[in-house]
Structure formats: structure tokens, C-alpha cells
Write a protein that holds these residues in place. Structure first.
Motif, short mmCIF file in Angstrom:
data_model
loop_
_atom_site.label_atom_id
_atom_site.label_comp_id
_atom_site.label_asym_id
_atom_site.label_seq_id
_atom_site.Cartn_x
_atom_site.Cartn_y
_atom_site.Cartn_z
N MET A 64 14.12 -5.50 1.18
CA MET A 64 12.76 -5.39 1.72
C MET A 64 11.79 -4.82 0.69
N ALA A 65 12.28 -3.98 -0.21
CA ALA A 65 11.40 -3.49 -1.27
C ALA A 65 10.96 -4.63 -2.17
N ILE A 66 11.87 -5.56 -2.44
CA ILE A 66 11.50 -6.73 -3.23
C ILE A 66 10.48 -7.58 -2.48
N VAL A 67 10.67 -7.73 -1.16
CA VAL A 67 9.71 -8.50 -0.36
C VAL A 67 8.34 -7.82 -0.37
N PHE A 68 8.32 -6.50 -0.20
CA PHE A 68 7.05 -5.78 -0.22
C PHE A 68 6.39 -5.88 -1.59
N GLY A 69 7.19 -5.91 -2.65
CA GLY A 69 6.62 -6.09 -3.98
C GLY A 69 5.91 -7.41 -4.12
N SER A 70 6.43 -8.44 -3.45
CA SER A 70 5.77 -9.75 -3.48
C SER A 70 4.55 -9.78 -2.57
N VAL A 71 4.65 -9.12 -1.41
CA VAL A 71 3.53 -9.13 -0.47
C VAL A 71 2.33 -8.38 -1.02
N PHE A 72 2.57 -7.25 -1.70
CA PHE A 72 1.49 -6.41 -2.21
C PHE A 72 1.26 -6.60 -3.71
N SER A 73 1.73 -7.68 -4.26
CA SER A 73 1.53 -7.93 -5.69
C SER A 73 0.05 -8.05 -6.01
N ASP A 74 -0.33 -7.56 -7.19
CA ASP A 74 -1.74 -7.58 -7.57
C ASP A 74 -2.25 -8.99 -7.82
N THR A 75 -1.38 -9.87 -8.29
CA THR A 75 -1.82 -11.20 -8.72
C THR A 75 -1.57 -12.28 -7.67
N THR B 218 -2.63 1.04 -9.28
CA THR B 218 -3.47 2.23 -9.15
C THR B 218 -2.71 3.31 -8.40
N SER B 219 -3.16 4.53 -8.58
CA SER B 219 -2.44 5.67 -8.00
C SER B 219 -2.41 5.60 -6.47
N TRP B 220 -3.56 5.45 -5.84
CA TRP B 220 -3.60 5.43 -4.39
C TRP B 220 -3.01 4.15 -3.83
N GLY B 221 -3.16 3.03 -4.54
CA GLY B 221 -2.56 1.80 -4.07
C GLY B 221 -1.05 1.89 -4.00
N ILE B 222 -0.44 2.51 -5.01
CA ILE B 222 1.01 2.69 -5.03
C ILE B 222 1.45 3.59 -3.88
N LYS B 223 0.76 4.69 -3.66
CA LYS B 223 1.13 5.62 -2.59
C LYS B 223 0.99 4.97 -1.22
N VAL B 224 -0.09 4.22 -1.01
CA VAL B 224 -0.29 3.56 0.28
C VAL B 224 0.78 2.51 0.51
N THR B 225 1.15 1.76 -0.53
CA THR B 225 2.18 0.73 -0.38
C THR B 225 3.52 1.36 0.00
N VAL C 103 13.13 0.98 -6.19
CA VAL C 103 13.28 -0.47 -6.21
C VAL C 103 11.93 -1.15 -6.41
N LEU C 104 10.87 -0.60 -5.81
CA LEU C 104 9.56 -1.22 -5.90
C LEU C 104 8.93 -1.06 -7.28
N LEU C 105 9.11 0.11 -7.90
CA LEU C 105 8.40 0.42 -9.14
C LEU C 105 9.32 0.67 -10.33
N GLY C 106 10.62 0.81 -10.08
CA GLY C 106 11.53 1.14 -11.16
C GLY C 106 11.59 2.64 -11.40
N ASN C 107 12.36 3.05 -12.40
CA ASN C 107 12.53 4.47 -12.68
C ASN C 107 11.26 5.13 -13.24
N SER C 108 10.30 4.33 -13.69
CA SER C 108 9.08 4.90 -14.27
C SER C 108 8.14 5.46 -13.21
N GLY C 109 8.29 5.01 -11.97
CA GLY C 109 7.38 5.48 -10.93
C GLY C 109 6.05 4.78 -10.90
N GLY C 110 5.90 3.68 -11.62
CA GLY C 110 4.66 2.93 -11.60
C GLY C 110 3.63 3.47 -12.58
N ALA C 111 2.41 2.98 -12.45
CA ALA C 111 1.31 3.36 -13.35
C ALA C 111 1.00 4.84 -13.20
N GLY C 112 1.02 5.56 -14.32
CA GLY C 112 0.73 6.98 -14.29
C GLY C 112 1.72 7.80 -13.49
#
Length: 324
Positions: free
Chosen positions: A138-149, A170-177, A252-261
Motif C-alpha cells: 500500500m505504501a507503493i500504491v500511495f507513492g503512485s497516487v500522491f506522485s508529484d508528476t 515538500t516538508s508539509w506534503g510529505i507529512k500530510v501524505t 517504504v514511501l521515502l526510503g531511508n533518507s526520509g524524503g526531501a530535507g
């Protein structure tokens, strides 16, 4: 001429007590043997790692070399680690964005399912299904649903003439997702718990409220919520512990980096990186025990707030009666 036979000597009190203990041990031994596999597995894979992590938090160890004792150095570095406090802030923001709407929706859904409606069992299965669905998938599905492009959400917003939202950059976009993922997964689970609590409320209270002319909203706020306070307290504490232990969704959604910033870097994800990516098991153990203390304090605060309001609500009618 008859001969008198001597009566057997009665055992003394200590010997009788010892015999009773041995008999009880023989009777209970099969029971203890039957449940022993669980305790053995718990001691090896549960209790020992917990105790060993306490020791590791005072050491510097990469998992291969010698373990060197460093005292409180790991905890001292923890207090000044900006990345750790960033992870703490991210975790609390995601918890706030997800837990309050999740519990509210769960209580409303449980209240509606408790009414006399058709296909109740179908709805119960549908709402509980996300909790047993693989979170990785489901994390992979959500990654496709909320993809930026090419995400479905941005496609729908563009079709409506609205601008696209950078959900995963973006910071808040990642948290909301991440918060939406948590809400989607655990709303049905908490709704089933609330539904079990609703079924224990006497129907006389609902009948009396309807006789007095209460509508559906008044029945919900004046009868259901007050009677559900113990269940709500349980779900608040469990949701708090689960929210502070968030790992699968951001990993799973962002990887070990935790996303942007590192906007999606939670406490557990940061601990995982330190222990199993940087191989700093001492610092990873210190983070784990810091998380334990934070979760314990936060759970106590929630318990005091909810139970305090409950006690105040119970004392209010008594004060009114005393004034009369």
C-alpha cells in the motif's frame, strides 16, 4: 491370646507440607511444560534483546569488534543531535495530523455501524480490511497516487482547474501524505474497537434519549461519547505509542533518507539508520530508550488529560445535585 498391632506413625507437619508441595509440582508440571515454549522464545527473542539494548546504550559497538564502554556519552550526544530532534518534531507533527482525525472518524463510523442498517457485516469487513493489507504494497500504491508528476491526486486537481501539489517533495506534503496513510490503515481497526464498546452500552440509555427528543447528533455527543471514555482512552494511548513508533510508512514511501530535507524522518527510522545503516548500535540503542521514555511520558499525559476530564464530568452532576 491376641497380639496388638501398632498403628502406623502419622507424618509430622513439615513432612506432610513437603509431600503436598511435591504432589502439586507433579500435577502442575505438564501445564508448565505445555506453556514453556512461549516463555523460552520470549526470553531469547524478547527479554534478552531488551536487556542487551540497555547495556549497548552505554557502549560504542559496530556489531563486529570489541564492545567499549563509554558511559553516558551516547545520551549526551543525543541531547545535542539536531537530526534526532528533527525526527522527534516530524514524528509529533505526523502523530497530530493522523491520530486526531483517525480516532474521530473511527468513532463516527462505529456509531453508524451500530445503527440498524443493511449489510453491516460487509461494512465491518471493508473498514477493517486496510489494517490486514500489506503496508509495503500500500505504501507503493500511495507513492503512485500522491506522485508529484503522474499521481492520481494531482491529475484530478489539474482536471478540476486547480494547481498540482508537490506531495512528496515538500516538508508539509510529505507529512500530510504519511498522515493520510496512517488514517487509511488504522481508522477501521479503531472503529471495530469502538463498535465493541458501543455494543456494551445499555440500550435503555438510547431509548431514554429518543423519548426525550434527542436527535442523532445529541445522542452521539450526550450518550455515546461519555459512555465510551474508557475505550477512547485505550485507543488514544495505543495510537500514541503506534504513532511515535512509525516506521514502515515513511521507510517504504521515502526510503531511508526520509524524503526531501528529511521531512519524513521519524524517530524509529532514524534509529534504524543509525543502527543498521551506520552500524552504530550503541547510539541506536540510546535512541530506542529515548523513544521509550518519550512514549511513556506522552501516554501518561494523555491518560491524565482524558481521565481528568472524565472525572470532572462525573463530578459536575453531583455538584448540581448538592446545590439543589
Amino acid at each position: 491370646m491376641s497380639t496388638a498391632t501398632a498403628a502406623p506413625a502419622s507424618p509430622s507437619a513439615p513432612e506432610a507440607a513437603s509431600a503436598r508441595r511435591r504432589r502439586k509440582v507433579r500435577e502442575r508440571l505438564p501445564i508448565y511444560l505445555a506453556i514453556s515454549p512461549f516463555y523460552l522464545l520470549f526470553a531469547v527473542f524478547g527479554l534478552f534483546p531488551i536487556l542487551f539494548s540497555i547495556v549497548l546504550s552505554f557502549t560504542d559497538w559496530d556489531g563486529m569488534g570489541d564492545i567499549s564502554f563509554v558511559g553516558l556519552a551516547q545520551y549526551q550526544f543525543l541531547l545535542s543531535d539536531g537530526r534526532f530532534w528533527n525526527a522527534v518534531g516530524n514524528t509529533f507533527i505526523i502523530w497530530f495530523l493522523s491520530t486526531i482525525p483517525m480516532l474521530f472518524f473511527a468513532l463516527v463510523i462505529a456509531f453508524l455501524l451500530h445503527q440498524n442498517i443493511r449489510f453491516t457485516k460487509v461494512y465491518r469487513v471493508a473498514f477493517f480490511l486496510p489494517n490486514v493489507t500489506s503496508m509495503v504494497a500500500m505504501a507503493i500504491v500511495f507513492g503512485s497516487v500522491f506522485s508529484d508528476t503522474f499521481g492520481l491526486v494531482n491529475s484530478a486537481l489539474t482536471a478540476l482547474g486547480l494547481g498540482s501539489i508537490p506531495w512528496l517533495s515538500t516538508s508539509w506534503g510529505i507529512k500530510v501524505t504519511i498522515a493520510i496513510m496512517v488514517i487509511w490503515r488504522f481508522t477501521g481497526y479503531n472503529a471495530i474497537i469502538y463498535l465493541a464498546g458501543l455494543q456494551s452500552i445499555p440500550t435503555d440509555l438510547y431509548d431514554a434519549a429518543k423519548v426525550d427528543g434527542a436527535n442523532l447528533r445529541q445522542v452521539f455527543t450526550r450518550v455515546t461519547v461519555p459512555m465510551m471514555r474508557p475505550i477512547i482512552l485505550f485507543t488514544v494511548i495505543t495510537s500514541t505509542i503506534g504513532g511515535l513508533s512509525l516506521f514502515t510508512e515513511p521507510q517504504v514511501l521515502l526510503g531511508n533518507s526520509g524524503g526531501a530535507g528529511e521531512a519524513g524522518m521519524t524517530i524509529v527510522l532514524y534509529q534504524y539508520n543509525q543502527a543498521f545503516t551506520q552500524f552504530d548500535f550503541g547510539y541506536g540503542s540510546a535512541i530506542a530508550w529515548a523513544l521509550f521514555l518519550i512514549a511513556a511520558v506522552f501516554a501518561i499525559i494523555n491518560w491524565r488529560l482524558v481521565s481528568g476530564r472524565s472525572d470532572a464530568a462525573d463530578r459536575t452532576p453531583r455538584r448540581k445535585e448538592a446545590r439543589r
